[in-house]
Design an enzyme around this catalytic site. Sequence first.
Site, PDB file in Angstrom:
ATOM      1  N   LYS A   1       0.851  -1.208   0.000  1.00  0.00           N
ATOM      2  CA  LYS A   1       0.000   0.000   0.000  1.00  0.00           C
ATOM      3  C   LYS A   1       0.882   1.251   0.000  1.00  0.00           C
ATOM      4  O   LYS A   1       1.912   1.285   0.679  1.00  0.00           O
ATOM      5  CB  LYS A   1      -0.879  -0.039   1.250  1.00  0.00           C
TER       6      LYS A   1
ATOM      7  N   SER B   1      -9.739   1.612   2.951  1.00  0.00           N
ATOM      8  CA  SER B   1      -8.860   2.374   2.094  1.00  0.00           C
ATOM      9  C   SER B   1      -7.796   1.562   1.352  1.00  0.00           C
ATOM     10  O   SER B   1      -7.235   2.057   0.379  1.00  0.00           O
ATOM     11  CB  SER B   1      -8.164   3.445   2.930  1.00  0.00           C
TER      12      SER B   1
ATOM     13  N   SER C   1      -9.830  -0.864   7.131  1.00  0.00           N
ATOM     14  CA  SER C   1      -9.246  -0.690   5.791  1.00  0.00           C
ATOM     15  C   SER C   1      -8.485  -1.874   5.206  1.00  0.00           C
ATOM     16  O   SER C   1      -8.109  -1.836   4.040  1.00  0.00           O
ATOM     17  CB  SER C   1      -8.335   0.521   5.770  1.00  0.00           C
TER      18      SER C   1
END
Length: 485
Positions: free
Chosen positions: A79, A154, A178
Amino acid sequence: MDLTALTLHELTDKLRKKEVSSVELTNAFLKRISQVEDKVNAYVTISPDEALKAAKDADARLADGVNLTPLTGVPVSVKDIFCTKGVRTTCSSKILENFIPPFDATAVKKLKDAGAVILGKNNMDEFAMGSSTENSAFFPTKNPWALDRVPGGSSGGSAASVAAGECAASIGTDTGGSIRQPASCCGVVGMKPTYGRVSRYGMIAFASSLDQAGPITKDVLDAALMLTAIAGRDPLDATSIDSPVPDYAAGLKGGIKGLRAGIPKEYFIEGMDFEVSSAVSKAIETLKKLGAEIVPVTLPNTEYAVSVYYLVATAEASSNLARFDGVKYGLRQDGGNLIEMYKNTRDAGFGPEVKRRIMLGTYSLSAGYYDAYYKKASQVRTLIGRDFDAAFKKCDVIVTPTAPTAAFKIGEKTQDPLTMYLSDIFTISCNLAGIPGASIPCGFTKDMLPIGLQILGKRLDETTVLKTAFAYEEAAGWSKKRAQL
Ligand code: GLN
């Protein structure tokens, strides 16, 4: 054979048997990325040169046969919230669009030390604020199961990259859901460890008392292998826990006979999406057939969790994001004086959701409101933690849906932040309590959208969470399904 459809552990096997080299594998994933990325948009930055160099090093290590780990030579993604030395790290924000960190986050360093090959950096909601990856300053990521739908967020880029075969596995972060909610939306496995199990050093901070890194993978064994690689005490993060890291993969087998699975009534509410509730009920039946004892439990303060979270998380974010001021990092928009420069930089650099949260957080921390909002929220947070302590006296894991619905349409919730915030209604309490939680696939809607089952565990008892997930996965087999692109 399509190597990119295989799990991490299947690829480890092929590397060890010399059926494929890490360079070949890396090239196969880079090719897959070039074929599907214009549909999925899971990456902000792809780093083929760094990846191929790491793959060559891994091949040398594999040839020597020393210092091997299950990750050696396997291509993964990260990420874009984790700092990567020499590779752009944006947090999907304009304010960090051209930021190149001079160091690696500890989780990244551990992946590299284990011999993993990092293919690139995944798209996300800006500063991890969101549930759909639509808050990225650059572009939305699409759900590989249905390209007109969100991948969740997210960590949507991480989950989509795993589901689309654009990497073998990924790491994301989870502040209020997330990792688990995008895993649920994309039909993959996601694990948020106990707060402090994985170092937060070099992970760009959103809400420091809630943030935690963890794996997003194709199956439970892969999640165990990734977690073993990244977990552990780190002198660079004072909140990391000083407790030995178990071999999570070794703890998966043995079944769940006699395990007590708690079902909290507050998570099975009227008006819940029917397809989600029936898939979860069937999963609970499966656990029962596997020998688990199903026990009703209660988490009475659940109804306050979303409110508490949006006070605590925004307060911490308003403080953490003060560092992005045009002086030390990234974007700078000049002004007539220092204050104007700050204002212009932050106005141009942050997107609307980030600004909304900074304002909410600044408000709830300000003199006169602190006691009524932030302090009260912190007190209720303690009560939510105690709910779990009491429930875990009666059970070993708690089983719930991960999200109230399957993946929603792109654009469906962007105009209404409150509806978006409710996507995390089942995941947020776990972060407030600091306990571990995983999401694993438990079926599909009639439109072939994945549904996720959430398994929560006691503090530092990732082993039981993963063991339960593994037993269910073996019995149900959903993790074998791949999105067709
Ligand atoms: N969706 C939640 C939020 O918007 C959780 C995000 C997260 O876990 N990073 O804050």
